[in-house]
Design a protein around this motif. Structure first.
Motif, PDB file in Angstrom:
ATOM      1  N   ASP A 286       0.814  -1.216   0.000  1.00 18.29           N
ATOM      2  CA  ASP A 286       0.000   0.000   0.000  1.00 18.29           C
ATOM      3  C   ASP A 286       0.851   1.272   0.000  1.00 18.29           C
ATOM      4  OD1 ASP A 286       1.006   0.059   2.569  1.00 18.29           O
ATOM      5  OD2 ASP A 286      -0.944  -0.011   3.559  1.00 18.29           O
ATOM      6  N   GLY A 287       2.163   1.122  -0.212  1.00 21.37           N
ATOM      7  CA  GLY A 287       3.055   2.278  -0.314  1.00 21.37           C
ATOM      8  C   GLY A 287       3.679   2.724   0.992  1.00 21.37           C
ATOM      9  N   ARG A 288       3.178   2.210   2.111  1.00 21.61           N
ATOM     10  CA  ARG A 288       3.753   2.595   3.404  1.00 21.61           C
ATOM     11  C   ARG A 288       5.151   1.995   3.547  1.00 21.61           C
ATOM     12  NH1 ARG A 288       0.863   0.283   7.769  1.00 21.61           N
ATOM     13  NH2 ARG A 288       0.171  -1.276   6.274  1.00 21.61           N
ATOM     14  N   PRO A 289       5.999   2.631   4.354  1.00 22.10           N
ATOM     15  CA  PRO A 289       7.355   2.104   4.537  1.00 22.10           C
ATOM     16  C   PRO A 289       7.341   0.775   5.290  1.00 22.10           C
ATOM     17  CG  PRO A 289       6.953   3.928   6.038  1.00 22.10           C
ATOM     18  CD  PRO A 289       5.760   3.849   5.124  1.00 22.10           C
ATOM     19  N   ASN A 290       8.322  -0.050   4.993  1.00 23.23           N
ATOM     20  CA  ASN A 290       8.522  -1.292   5.736  1.00 23.23           C
ATOM     21  C   ASN A 290       9.051  -0.951   7.123  1.00 23.23           C
ATOM     22  OD1 ASN A 290       7.989  -3.552   3.857  1.00 23.23           O
ATOM     23  ND2 ASN A 290       9.574  -2.549   2.642  1.00 23.23           N
ATOM     24  N   HIS A 291       8.589  -1.679   8.115  1.00 23.74           N
ATOM     25  CA  HIS A 291       9.096  -1.493   9.472  1.00 23.74           C
ATOM     26  C   HIS A 291      10.451  -2.205   9.559  1.00 23.74           C
ATOM     27  CE1 HIS A 291       9.463  -1.513  13.786  1.00 23.74           C
ATOM     28  NE2 HIS A 291       8.431  -0.679  13.850  1.00 23.74           N
ATOM     29  N   PRO A 292      11.531  -1.480   9.884  1.00 21.93           N
ATOM     30  CA  PRO A 292      12.867  -2.089   9.894  1.00 21.93           C
ATOM     31  C   PRO A 292      12.991  -3.333  10.782  1.00 21.93           C
ATOM     32  CG  PRO A 292      13.053   0.282  10.010  1.00 21.93           C
ATOM     33  CD  PRO A 292      11.589  -0.044  10.161  1.00 21.93           C
ATOM     34  N   GLU A 293      12.368  -3.320  11.937  1.00 21.46           N
ATOM     35  CA  GLU A 293      12.492  -4.472  12.835  1.00 21.46           C
ATOM     36  C   GLU A 293      11.791  -5.697  12.254  1.00 21.46           C
ATOM     37  OE1 GLU A 293      10.963  -2.886  16.503  1.00 21.46           O
ATOM     38  OE2 GLU A 293      12.589  -1.410  16.613  1.00 21.46           O
ATOM     39  N   ARG A 294      10.619  -5.496  11.684  1.00 17.18           N
ATOM     40  CA  ARG A 294       9.913  -6.622  11.061  1.00 17.18           C
ATOM     41  C   ARG A 294      10.679  -7.121   9.840  1.00 17.18           C
ATOM     42  NH1 ARG A 294       3.770  -7.298   8.767  1.00 17.18           N
ATOM     43  NH2 ARG A 294       4.094  -9.461   8.243  1.00 17.18           N
ATOM     44  N   PHE A 295      11.242  -6.204   9.099  1.00 14.91           N
ATOM     45  CA  PHE A 295      12.046  -6.529   7.921  1.00 14.91           C
ATOM     46  C   PHE A 295      13.185  -7.479   8.303  1.00 14.91           C
ATOM     47  CE2 PHE A 295      15.507  -5.259   4.965  1.00 14.91           C
ATOM     48  CZ  PHE A 295      14.889  -5.510   3.761  1.00 14.91           C
ATOM     49  N   SER A 296      13.870  -7.194   9.397  1.00 13.47           N
ATOM     50  CA  SER A 296      14.968  -8.052   9.867  1.00 13.47           C
ATOM     51  C   SER A 296      14.442  -9.384  10.393  1.00 13.47           C
ATOM     52  CB  SER A 296      15.767  -7.350  10.970  1.00 13.47           C
ATOM     53  OG  SER A 296      16.459  -6.250  10.442  1.00 13.47           O
ATOM     54  N   ARG A 297      13.348  -9.347  11.157  1.00 17.54           N
ATOM     55  CA  ARG A 297      12.781 -10.598  11.692  1.00 17.54           C
ATOM     56  C   ARG A 297      12.340 -11.524  10.564  1.00 17.54           C
ATOM     57  NH1 ARG A 297      10.177  -7.218  15.345  1.00 17.54           N
ATOM     58  NH2 ARG A 297       8.209  -7.469  14.242  1.00 17.54           N
ATOM     59  N   GLU A 298      11.777 -10.959   9.502  1.00 17.99           N
ATOM     60  CA  GLU A 298      11.328 -11.780   8.381  1.00 17.99           C
ATOM     61  C   GLU A 298      12.516 -12.451   7.683  1.00 17.99           C
ATOM     62  OE1 GLU A 298       8.476 -13.525   5.788  1.00 17.99           O
ATOM     63  OE2 GLU A 298       8.384 -12.686   7.806  1.00 17.99           O
ATOM     64  N   PHE A 299      13.645 -11.764   7.639  1.00 13.65           N
ATOM     65  CA  PHE A 299      14.859 -12.347   7.054  1.00 13.65           C
ATOM     66  C   PHE A 299      15.261 -13.593   7.846  1.00 13.65           C
ATOM     67  CE2 PHE A 299      19.549 -12.468   6.557  1.00 13.65           C
ATOM     68  CZ  PHE A 299      19.618 -12.580   5.176  1.00 13.65           C
TER      69      PHE A 299
END
Length: 195
Positions: free
Chosen positions: A104-117
């Motif tokens: 939806d164009g909103r920024p990715n949350h950095p902490e979730r981005f790392s956890r998903e990795f």
């Protein structure tokens, strides 16, 4: 790793040597696919778990990252898909101009981005117990880029500039020397000595 919405951003991190916040803060206005460059000027960070857009601190100047053809091709495909999402989202699309944004164009949350990795690595390793991936934190992609560059014989000044380190001393301190690199150094110097 199984397909993930984050995969293009993870690939960009692996091929650019950028920091997580720099990749998440990258805007299309700072990317020139024809010239194969990305200007790293902004970052997405969290303050008390809330997303914040910031310019790079004065100690980390904005810098140009040259992109390889594979990364450019990946970004072209990603941009086309993102344009479809923008059209489908209509007025509800949050147009921050981010390269790596949510659907939806909103920024990715950095902490979730790392956890998903980490989650995707674990998922892959459960599915492939005979050939698991070594544990790697997201920031490790940056160190991997530096290590591979040095292994390829790229001058440390160039590696340091790419990583936007203030000196080659920081690059030396943060980049591990692997046993194959040590062996290669031993063999190359020995060839000079033994003729």
């Amino acid at each position: 790793m199984a397909e993930s919405r984050y995969l293009p951003a993870w690939l960009f991190l692996a091929t650019s040597g950028c920091r997580r916040g720099e990749a998440l803060g990258l805007r299309w206005s700072d990317v020139d696919l024809e010239a194969r460059t990305a200007i790293i000027r902004h970052q997405v960070v969290t303050v008390d778990h809330e997303i914040v857009f910031k310019d790079l601190p004065t100690t980390k100047r904005a810098h140009v990252v040259r992109l390889d053809p594979g990364t450019v091709s990946m970004l072209q495909s990603w941009k086309a898909g993102q344009n479809v999402e923008r059209l489908m989202g209509g007025s509800g699309y949050a147009s921050h101009g981010l390269v790596f944004a949510m659907a939806d164009g909103r920024p990715n949350h950095p902490e979730r981005f790392s956890r998903e990795f980490q989650r995707k690595q674990e998922q892959f390793n459960r599915a492939n117990p005979d050939s698991p991936l070594p544990r790697l934190v997201l920031h490790g992609l940056r160190h991997t880029w530096a290590t591979l560059a040095l292994k390829e014989g790229i001058d440390i000044k160039i590696v340091s500039d790419r990583l936007n380190h203030s000196s080659t001393h920081i690059t030396r301190r943060s980049t591990p020397v692997t046993p194959p690199m040590q062996s290669d150094a031993a063999d190359r110097v020995a060839r000079q000595i033994w003729g």
